[in-house]
Design an enzyme around this catalytic site. Structure first.
Site, short mmCIF file in Angstrom:
data_model
loop_
_atom_site.label_atom_id
_atom_site.label_comp_id
_atom_site.label_asym_id
_atom_site.label_seq_id
_atom_site.Cartn_x
_atom_site.Cartn_y
_atom_site.Cartn_z
CD GLU A 207 34.35 47.52 33.16
OE1 GLU A 207 34.82 47.82 34.25
OE2 GLU A 207 33.48 46.99 32.84
CB CYS A 241 41.49 47.63 38.31
SG CYS A 241 40.24 46.12 37.81
#
Ligand code: NAD
Length: 454
Positions: A207, A241
């Site tokens: 991720e 993010c």
């Protein structure tokens, strides 16, 4: 140390306790209860690490309770064997797919959502019936401590445990053979994780991050657009993010949008955001210095104030940033929003496609044709139309990157799938044994050809 922890977990896994769905349900409920029982310690740690307000903490960290509830609601269905139809020529027979746990998994996290990024993958690991070792980020030390505390009070270390520490602890863990690694962090470290995992043929979910673009067309609701962009960008002071990294704004709407964003920043954080309870600080001096460098990459049109002593950087909007400046090349990961204008949509799409595939892509437009065109002509881990960041909170939407922004997905059923192996099984009875497939094949070719559809 990691070796013995892993050995203990492997022994426990081999007993088979975690394969029982009732056991998994009980552990998810225990985790839920523990998080609620430690609410104030979690909030205090997040405040100490990031100056994260209670409101933001609920919205973006304790939100993991929703993931637990979603898993609890669906786990029995997910864990059921799947019935698959068997082709005529294979009859008599039946086919099934059995989800089975992988074994012992490693979950490594980043510092920006230091609680959530440990717990959300853990929900999937538990739901799928695995043992897990968690490695929180040392850059958010208070939250790392609380994660270790909550886990040690809730689970036996042979089932789920935490190893705190920095790169050296991660490296020691990566020497070991795990059955899966879910890593959240930067692409640079992601590559190291993948290389270490390759030595053991351990599958990975990475991720990662990247520069998530936000395209703003002319045909929008200006006020709602400004609010949703500002919220998603300055949540956690941009250390998200999936934050919109930069704006690609249609030339004719740019001035109005900047003005609307200025109003919204004041509406959210007051005249002086440094005094606002709800405005997060930069995680470390090193990260602060990096962001301050970006301020020289263009013209500051909103914000720009800073205070190194408490790592405060105001919500900042910048204009006239050259595309080759560091601000437009690196993932920003802080409260600076560059605004790049475009005339034709084609230009905006070309700019996105000339760069690595982002984790998220945002489109603000009333036009369905424009929405569809951008979705069709670009690739990104996920996307949201007329909003930012909120796609992360829909458990039923798998979350993950593509290309440079990551490998694999989690959240909801995708988490269960990530930590499961789907074992395909064909059952045959003894009562019939058609000889067509056995040699000699002489005289059978016509029928064989017919069966395979020659
Ligand atoms: P990072 O890669 O520096 O650190 C992540 C983890 O790796 C930490 O646990 C750290 O201890 C460990 N680590 C650090 N150096 C290591 C080494 N040499 N060997 C092995 N392990 C090592 O990332 P970060 O600074 O914590 O996080 C920022 C990045 O994470 C950004 O790129 C952001 O976009 C990304 N991110 C992605 C998601 C997502 O869900 N896709 C979520 C949050 C953050």
């Amino acid at each position: 140390m990691p070796h013995s922890l892993l050995q203990n977990q492997r022994q426990f896994f081999n007993i088979g306790t975690t394969k029982d769905v009732d056991f998994r349900i009980a552990q998810l409920k225990a985790l839920r209860q523990a998080i609620q029982a430690h609410e104030s310690e979690i909030l205090t740690a997040l405040k100490a690490d990031l100056h994260k307000s209670t409101g933001e903490a609920y919205l973006s960290e304790l939100l993991v309770l929703k993931e637990i509830d979603y898993a609890l609601k669906h786990i029995r269905q997910w864990a059921k064997p799947l019935r698959i139809s068997t082709p005529l020529e294979q009859l008599p027979g039946r086919s099934r797919i059995y989800p089975e746990p992988l074994g012992v998994v490693l979950i490594m996290g980043a510092w920006n959502y230091p609680f959530q990024l440990m717990m959300a993958p853990l929900v999937g690991a538990i739901a799928a019936g695995n043992c897990a070792i968690l490695k929180p980020s040392e850059i958010a030390p208070h939250t790392s401590r609380v994660v270790a505390d909550v886990i040690s009070k809730t689970f036996d270390p042979q089932y789920v445990t935490v190893m705190e520490g920095g790169a050296e602890v991660s490296q020691a863990l990566l020497e070991e053979k795990f059955d899966h690694i879910l890593f959240t962090g930067s692409a640079a470290i992601g590559k190291l994780v993948m290389a270490a995992a390759a030595k053991h043929l351990t599958p990975v979910t990475l991720e990662l991050g990247g520069k998530s673009p936000c395209i703003v067309d002319r045909d929008i609701h200006l006020e709602h657009t400004a609010r949703r962009i500002i919220w998603g960008k300055f949540l956690n002071a941009g250390q998200t993010c999936v934050a919109p990294d930069y704006l690609l704004v249609q030339k004719n709407v740019k001035a109005d949008l900047i003005q609307a964003m200025q109003i919204v920043i004041r509406e959210f954080y007051g005249d002086d955001p440094s005094q606002c309870e709800d405005y997060v600080r930069i995680i470390s001096d090193r990260h602060f210095e990096r962001l301050v460098q970006f301020l020289g990459d263009g013209r500051v049109v909103i914000g720009g104030d800073k205070n190194p002593s408490d790592r405060y950087l105001a919500p900042t909007v910048m204009d006239q940033v050259p595309l080759d400046a560091a601000l437009m090349q690196e993932e920003i990961f802080g409260p600076i929003l560059p605004v790049v204008e475009y005339e034709d949509l084609e230009e905006a799409i070309a700019l996105i496609n000339a760069r690595p595939k982002p984790l998220a892509l945002y489109i603000f437009s009333r036009s369905q044709q424009i929405q569809n065109r951008i979705l069709k002509e670009t690739s990104s881990g996920g996307a949201a139309i007329n909003d930012t960041v909120m796609q992360f909170g829909v458990s039923a939407l798998p979350f993950g990157g593509v290309g440079d922004s990551g490998i694999g997905q989690y959240h909801g059923k995708a988490s269960f799938d990530t930590f499961s192996h789907y074992k395909s099984v064909l059952y045959k009875p003894f009562w019939l044994d058609i000889k067509l497939r056995y040699a000699p094949y002489k005289g059978k070719l016509g029928l064989l050809k017919k069966i395979i559809g020659w």
